[in-house]
Motif scaffolding. Sequence first.
Motif, PDB file in Angstrom:
ATOM      1  N   PRO A   1       0.827  -1.574  -0.284  1.00  0.00           N
ATOM      2  CA  PRO A   1      -0.475   0.464  -0.100  1.00  0.00           C
ATOM      3  C   PRO A   1       0.914   1.420   0.470  1.00  0.00           C
ATOM      4  N   ALA A   2       2.522   1.595  -0.157  1.00  0.00           N
ATOM      5  CA  ALA A   2       3.028   2.371   0.042  1.00  0.00           C
ATOM      6  C   ALA A   2       3.661   2.253  -0.222  1.00  0.00           C
ATOM      7  N   CYS A   3       3.731   1.322  -0.976  1.00  0.00           N
ATOM      8  CA  CYS A   3       4.969   1.793  -2.578  1.00  0.00           C
ATOM      9  C   CYS A   3       3.842   2.283  -3.631  1.00  0.00           C
ATOM     10  N   ALA A   4       5.150   3.543  -4.241  1.00  0.00           N
ATOM     11  CA  ALA A   4       4.006   4.169  -5.485  1.00  0.00           C
ATOM     12  C   ALA A   4       5.136   4.377  -6.791  1.00  0.00           C
TER      13      ALA A   4
ATOM     14  N   GLN B   1      -9.257   3.319  11.515  1.00  0.00           N
ATOM     15  CA  GLN B   1      -8.400   4.023  11.745  1.00  0.00           C
ATOM     16  C   GLN B   1      -7.418   3.808  10.644  1.00  0.00           C
ATOM     17  N   VAL B   2      -6.602   4.946  11.053  1.00  0.00           N
ATOM     18  CA  VAL B   2      -5.125   5.184  10.145  1.00  0.00           C
ATOM     19  C   VAL B   2      -4.146   4.519   9.567  1.00  0.00           C
ATOM     20  N   MET B   3      -3.836   4.238   8.212  1.00  0.00           N
ATOM     21  CA  MET B   3      -2.818   2.716   7.394  1.00  0.00           C
ATOM     22  C   MET B   3      -1.187   3.830   8.237  1.00  0.00           C
ATOM     23  N   PRO B   4      -0.245   3.088   7.876  1.00  0.00           N
ATOM     24  CA  PRO B   4       0.852   3.644   8.740  1.00  0.00           C
ATOM     25  C   PRO B   4       1.294   3.843   7.327  1.00  0.00           C
ATOM     26  N   GLY B   5       1.987   5.239   7.204  1.00  0.00           N
ATOM     27  CA  GLY B   5       2.459   5.939   6.065  1.00  0.00           C
ATOM     28  C   GLY B   5       1.457   6.460   5.831  1.00  0.00           C
ATOM     29  N   SER B   6      -0.306   6.606   6.810  1.00  0.00           N
ATOM     30  CA  SER B   6      -1.128   8.190   5.720  1.00  0.00           C
ATOM     31  C   SER B   6      -0.147   9.687   6.101  1.00  0.00           C
TER      32      SER B   6
ATOM     33  N   VAL C   1       3.341   8.381  10.469  1.00  0.00           N
ATOM     34  CA  VAL C   1       2.269   9.293   9.582  1.00  0.00           C
ATOM     35  C   VAL C   1       2.381  10.513   9.568  1.00  0.00           C
ATOM     36  N   TRP C   2       2.567  11.255   8.841  1.00  0.00           N
ATOM     37  CA  TRP C   2       3.135  12.976   7.934  1.00  0.00           C
ATOM     38  C   TRP C   2       1.515  14.000   8.391  1.00  0.00           C
TER      39      TRP C   2
END
Length: 243
Positions: A54-57, A206-211, A145-146
């Motif tokens: 999910p955090a790969c782009a 819930q907030v996903m890690p890396g959001s 999280v940012w």
Amino acid sequence: MKGLMALIIISLFSASTLASVNVKVNGQQYRYLNPVRLSLILQTTAKNGDWYWPACAIYSEDTADVEAMRKDVLQSIDAVAVDLSVNDEKAIALNALKRQVENWTLAKRLPVKLNRNAARLDVKQNPMLQEGNYAIYLTGRPDTVWLSGMVKTPGSYEYRNQSTPADYAEGVNLRGYADPDYVYVISPRGEITKQNIAYWGKSYSQVMPGSQIYVPLFTWLLSPDVDDLNEKVASLAVHRVLP
């Protein structure tokens, strides 16, 4: 004759250079002379590693479009602040937001959900990359999280399992003109949702890690300009390249 042959060789070399697909995967450069399927790239580069998909782009390194978006956001900030005095608290909040946006590292994120197995099995997740320059970022599960926007100290914060957007907003120092009711959550997949953080309608997703969590500027006097600005900032955040 030799001159003609030299011209043909140069022309062929130039054509192959122009048609090349250049891909950086976590900084490692790969070059393909023809359009290439995403699955082939991932098969070569992503077979080893415990990736958090999910955090790969994937990004295009042609940044003209996103830089135009950034310019539009900065102009919108200036337009909202134009009638405010320099010492006005709203002007100070807008200036802080402007500095954040100016400092973001941007690239044009492509609307592709990276996943090595999905790319092999689903043609919709296996696009053909055409001529150009691309960057793929593969990462393990983020532990941050940012937060950005009306946050006194924007940046990365420790990811907390099962925490909601409201939990993160309540755990940081917000500016006086932070919206008390909503935040924008940009998932690591690049999906934007507007989440309620007010006690009367709090979202418990819930907030996903890396959001990313963008704390918007509060809309005073129901100003449509501020609403528009907040939407633009959230859309631009999709194209941030996070450390």
